[in-house]
Enzyme design. Structure first.
Site, short mmCIF file in Angstrom:
data_model
loop_
_atom_site.label_atom_id
_atom_site.label_comp_id
_atom_site.label_asym_id
_atom_site.label_seq_id
_atom_site.Cartn_x
_atom_site.Cartn_y
_atom_site.Cartn_z
N GLU A 42 -4.11 -7.36 3.29
CA GLU A 42 -4.75 -6.46 4.25
C GLU A 42 -5.33 -7.28 5.40
O GLU A 42 -5.76 -8.42 5.20
CB GLU A 42 -5.87 -5.66 3.56
CG GLU A 42 -6.63 -4.74 4.50
CD GLU A 42 -7.44 -3.64 3.81
OE1 GLU A 42 -7.64 -3.72 2.59
OE2 GLU A 42 -7.87 -2.70 4.52
N GLU A 72 -5.68 6.32 1.00
CA GLU A 72 -7.04 6.83 0.76
C GLU A 72 -7.40 7.95 1.73
O GLU A 72 -8.44 7.90 2.41
CB GLU A 72 -8.07 5.68 0.79
CG GLU A 72 -7.88 4.74 -0.38
CD GLU A 72 -9.02 3.76 -0.64
OE1 GLU A 72 -10.00 3.71 0.12
OE2 GLU A 72 -8.92 3.03 -1.65
N TYR A 106 -11.23 0.47 -8.78
CA TYR A 106 -11.88 -0.84 -8.74
C TYR A 106 -12.87 -0.97 -9.89
O TYR A 106 -13.54 0.01 -10.27
CB TYR A 106 -12.62 -1.05 -7.41
CG TYR A 106 -11.66 -1.37 -6.27
CD1 TYR A 106 -11.16 -2.66 -6.14
CD2 TYR A 106 -11.25 -0.40 -5.37
CE1 TYR A 106 -10.27 -2.98 -5.12
CE2 TYR A 106 -10.36 -0.71 -4.34
CZ TYR A 106 -9.88 -2.00 -4.23
OH TYR A 106 -8.99 -2.32 -3.23
N GLU A 115 -4.10 -0.22 -5.76
CA GLU A 115 -5.30 -1.05 -5.52
C GLU A 115 -6.09 -1.10 -6.82
O GLU A 115 -6.53 -0.06 -7.32
CB GLU A 115 -6.17 -0.49 -4.39
CG GLU A 115 -5.57 -0.74 -3.03
CD GLU A 115 -6.47 -0.35 -1.86
OE1 GLU A 115 -7.71 -0.45 -1.98
OE2 GLU A 115 -5.91 0.06 -0.83
N GLN A 152 -7.29 -8.50 -3.27
CA GLN A 152 -6.16 -8.68 -2.37
C GLN A 152 -5.63 -10.09 -2.59
O GLN A 152 -6.40 -10.95 -3.01
CB GLN A 152 -6.61 -8.56 -0.89
CG GLN A 152 -6.78 -7.14 -0.36
CD GLN A 152 -8.15 -6.56 -0.49
OE1 GLN A 152 -9.05 -7.19 -1.05
NE2 GLN A 152 -8.36 -5.34 -0.02
O1 AHR Z 1 -9.98 -3.42 -0.91
C1 AHR Z 1 -10.95 -3.11 0.02
C2 AHR Z 1 -10.86 -1.66 0.44
O2 AHR Z 1 -11.12 -0.87 -0.68
C3 AHR Z 1 -9.53 -1.19 0.90
O3 AHR Z 1 -9.32 -1.41 2.26
C4 AHR Z 1 -9.59 0.25 0.63
O4 AHR Z 1 -8.33 0.80 0.41
C5 AHR Z 1 -10.46 0.36 -0.59
O5 AHR Z 1 -11.36 1.39 -0.52
#
Ligand code: AHR
Length: 493
Positions: free
Chosen positions: A27, A175, A242, A299, A348
């Site tokens: 990114e 998103e 996450y 992600e 990432q």
């Molecule tokens: O990984 C950081 C951010 O987290 C990304 O840009 C987004 O897709 C997510 O919310």
């Protein structure tokens, strides 16, 4: 030492583990692209066409199969035409999501596809549905993949690329429940149908269209999208999940120097993904009983507070043995659902969240997470087989969970078993049975203090090593996992 039974049935075969389950995500965020993957061609840092040789070699050796780009939230404000043509004439923009820095667009479509060529991986491009237009996305696909004569292909040729590229993976939005436009699921599902209709297959290029899926446990998003599904236009939906220590987004805790309780909470929150995936799959089943639509996890990873003294908008974090255990357990979960999960992309790849590689000027280090991806590489393209472990559930202050995780696959004459022991106290002896005889085995192990990490001063604190604690006898083997360890065993006939 805790003793448990492991049963491996090589004859109980599942789906092929798509190599893309071992995917990554790049990114325009902090130092991921600029200085991480890409430097200027005349940089003293060795590079080819601006791509850092050290990083490219490390990622290729690790077996990177697919790379997602340009974001993330950055994708929601990316206008691809600003990133083509002569560098001096490329329009700049403000990267409003990540530190408000000026993006000079010197890394654009040609550079990304050149990077994927050097990495020998599939490109995965994420289109802008949030602030872009249908025409913009449609023209981007035409620019990259068409060999017809057209204004877009003429433009590509003018910019130095005669032949079209191959592009399989295309994200239609990102998103869109949040930074991609704060849309309702109903609104996004309609928009998806419109954008997807105009993302065409040119020649023999076949797009694999990935819709924006749910944020974690937002089951209503999945339900609504699936209800409005046009199966002709959709190949997969993308879940984002996450791992947040203690589940506290306002204080995610430090990446290093954490407590044991923080550690157990992190693993507990990581393992929540399993139930979340299964609930989304159950919803998808009702609308897609033949399982034509995949659940991509594009992600995932651990997200901590930024390293002290670094730009809060750049999300730079260190990576310890905690992250290695986390990665190993996630990858086992994805492998074990290979029939439904065609791809996953850890966030990432360089210098941001759970990165496999960190850079500082001309230096580069591999993180503990890197070694897990490298140790799990034999699973890529292998066939999942059944592996059943007796319950290893333990109560911890940070949360309760099964401490040991496993997945296994076969390819030709070899069997790969990957194991993670998340306990900081318990060693596990696994008395294992096989339904076929194997003649020999080799093993690798990653183990250290849970807080150990590689730094630029001490780059090889955590590395994988030869593993010896396994005894193979005909159709049985006994393996001993020390606390806080990841082990790969490869058996051959
Ligand atoms: O990984 C950081 C951010 O987290 C990304 O840009 C987004 O897709 C997510 O919310």
């Amino acid at each position: 030492m805790i003793k448990k039974k492991l049963t491996i049935k090589t004859k109980k075969q599942g789906a092929v583990i798509n190599k893309e389950i071992y995917g990554h995500f790049s990114e325009h965020l902090g130092r991921c692209i600029y200085n991480g993957l890409f430097v200027s061609k005349d940089s003293p840092i060795p590079n080819h066409e601006g791509m850092r040789d050290d990083v490219v070699t490390a990622l290729r050796d690790m077996g990177i199969p697919v790379l997602r780009w340009p974001g993330g939230c950055f994708a929601d404000e990316y206008h691809w035409k600003n990133g083509i043509g002569s560098k001096e004439e490329r329009a700049t923009m403000i990267n409003t999501n990540w530190g408000g820095v000026t993006e000079d667009n010197s890394f654009g479509t040609h550079e990304f596809l050149e990077l994927c060529r050097q990495l020998e991986c599939e490109p995965y491009i994420c289109g802008n549905v949030g602030s872009g237009t249908v025409r913009e996305l449609s023209e981007w696909v035409e620019y990259m993949t068409s060999s017809n004569v057209s204004p877009m292909t003429d433009l590509r040729k003018k910019n130095g690329r005669e032949e079209p590229w191959k592009l399989k993976y295309l994200g239609i939005g990102h998103e869109n429940w949040g930074c991609g436009g704060n849309m309702t699921p109903e609104y996004y599902a309609s928009e998806f149908r419109r954008y997807s209709s105009f993302a065409k297959n040119y020649g023999d290029n076949r797009l694999y269209r990935i819709a924006c899926g749910p944020n974690g446990d937002d089951y209503n998003w999945t339900e609504t999208f699936m209800k409005m599904l046009n199966p002709m236009l959709t190949d997969a939906i993308a879940l984002h999940y996450y791992t947040i220590c203690h589940g506290d987004w306002n204080n995610k805790g430090p990446a290093t120097g954490f407590t044991n309780e923080d550690y157990y909470s992190t693993i507990f929150h990581t393992l929540r993904i399993e139930g979340i995936i299964d609930k989304h799959l159950a919803i998808m089943d009702r609308y897609d009983p033949d399982h034509r639509i995949g659940l991509v996890v594009d992600e995932w990873g651990c997200w901590y507070n930024v390293e002290p003294g670094t730009n809060p908008g750049f999300l730079y974090q260190q990576n310890t043995m905690r992250d290695a255990i986390d990665a190993a357990m996630n990858l086992n979960i994805f492998n074990n659902r290979a029939d439904r999960i065609p791809m996953a992309n850890i966030a990432q790849v360089v210098n941001v969240l759970q990165s496999v590689v960190l850079t500082e000027g001309p230096k580069m280090i591999k993180t503990p997470t890197y070694y897990v991806f490298s140790m799990y590489k034999p699973h890529q393209g292998s066939t999942l087989i059944e592996s059943k472990l007796e319950d290893t559930f333990v109560k911890h202050e940070g949360g309760d969970f099964a401490e040991v995780s496993v997945s296994a696959s076969v390819k030709g004459n070899s069997l790969t078993v990957t194991l993670a022991n998340a306990s900081l106290e318990n060693a596990y002896r696994l008395d294992s049975t096989l339904d076929a005889a194997y003649a020999c085995w080799t093993g690798r192990i990653l183990t250290d203090n849970v807080r150990a990490f590689n730094s630029f001063d001490n780059p090889n604190e955590v590395t994988d090593a030869a593993f010896r604690d396994c005894v193979l006898e005909d159709k049985k083997f006994t393996v001993t996992l020390p606390p806080c360890s990841v082990v790969t065993l490869t058996f051959t006939k």
